[in-house]
Design an enzyme around this catalytic site. Sequence first.
Site, PDB file in Angstrom:
ATOM      1  N   SER A   1       0.857  -1.197   0.000  1.00 30.86           N
ATOM      2  CA  SER A   1       0.000   0.000   0.000  1.00 30.86           C
ATOM      3  C   SER A   1       0.883   1.234   0.000  1.00 30.86           C
ATOM      4  O   SER A   1       1.977   1.234   0.558  1.00 30.86           O
ATOM      5  CB  SER A   1      -0.874   0.031   1.254  1.00 30.86           C
ATOM      6  OG  SER A   1      -1.513   1.283   1.364  1.00 30.86           O
TER       7      SER A   1
ATOM      8  N   TYR B   1      -1.391  -0.449  10.134  1.00 29.36           N
ATOM      9  CA  TYR B   1      -1.554  -0.951   8.764  1.00 29.36           C
ATOM     10  C   TYR B   1      -0.384  -0.504   7.885  1.00 29.36           C
ATOM     11  O   TYR B   1       0.180  -1.304   7.127  1.00 29.36           O
ATOM     12  CB  TYR B   1      -2.876  -0.424   8.214  1.00 29.36           C
ATOM     13  CG  TYR B   1      -3.120  -0.667   6.748  1.00 29.36           C
ATOM     14  CD1 TYR B   1      -3.650  -1.864   6.298  1.00 29.36           C
ATOM     15  CD2 TYR B   1      -2.852   0.328   5.810  1.00 29.36           C
ATOM     16  CE1 TYR B   1      -3.896  -2.074   4.938  1.00 29.36           C
ATOM     17  CE2 TYR B   1      -3.097   0.127   4.458  1.00 29.36           C
ATOM     18  CZ  TYR B   1      -3.618  -1.078   4.027  1.00 29.36           C
ATOM     19  OH  TYR B   1      -3.855  -1.276   2.685  1.00 29.36           O
TER      20      TYR B   1
END
Length: 247
Positions: free
Chosen positions: A142, A156
């Site tokens: 990501s 995350y």
Amino acid sequence: MGTVLITGGSRGIGRATALLAAQRGWPAAINYRHDALAAADTAAEVKRRGARATTIQGDVSVEADVVAMFAKAQADLGRLGGVVINAGIVAPAMRLADMSAERIGKVFQVNVLGAYLCAREAARALARSRGGNGGSVVLVSSVAARLGAPGEYVDYAGSKAALDTLAIGLAKELGADGVRVNAVRPGLIDTQIHADSGDPDRARKLASATPLGRAGKAEETAEAIVWLLSDAASYVTGSVLDVTGGR
Ligand code: NAP
């Protein structure tokens, strides 16, 4: 070209990858965790595109599930040529000071342990020195790994940074075995994952701040993933490719 196994292939980026890979001739093994109906629907769409498909329930953070998933993919569809390590989760947006250990642990269990277990099984299945035919592994990281996701989910972001580093190290381990390993870093992609962070419209709301002025589509991310799977990317390994609209 062998079979491609896609973790979290039932919806979002994983589903788009399965459909595009099918169009390019890859039989697709579609892993999911809960939603058997969504996985079955993706498999039906793969078949409509002329490729074989199977669905495999399994939690990527459970070692026995991962081992069984790789065995079933190959039993159902034949030897693997590609693995897309895509399954991942976020938790509700908040600052680190407010996060529980359970929440941080869960994010790292799925996103890091899960990805490492899948990458290990991919290495065992694909490496020529272990009887494999070589192939390509794509890790779905990501852009959060680069931006840090402050105030939303720094847990995350860190979990995805681990995948960028895994791509670099595993590419070096497996180059001589005929296995390429790369990572894709999506930006704001319009999928259901944002609902899990507490804001289903997050991608669309933040999109105007990206250089291209819009959220990305799962299909646009799939283009990068399937390119990295394919022989068109035959000299690309250890790379991290941003698919972020410039973000
Ligand atoms: P999504 O729509 O929420 O889909 C997630 C998929 O992963 C589903 O198929 C889900 O299956 C599966 N999954 C979740 N936990 C699992 C587990 N423990 N074991 C096996 N499967 C599991 O997500 P997405 O937006 O397509 O995201 C895919 C990947 O891209 C993720 O790694 C995410 O972090 C990354 N990413 C997404 C964006 C974005 O903006 N969308 C941006 C950057 C990176 P069930 O539905 O059956 O649970």
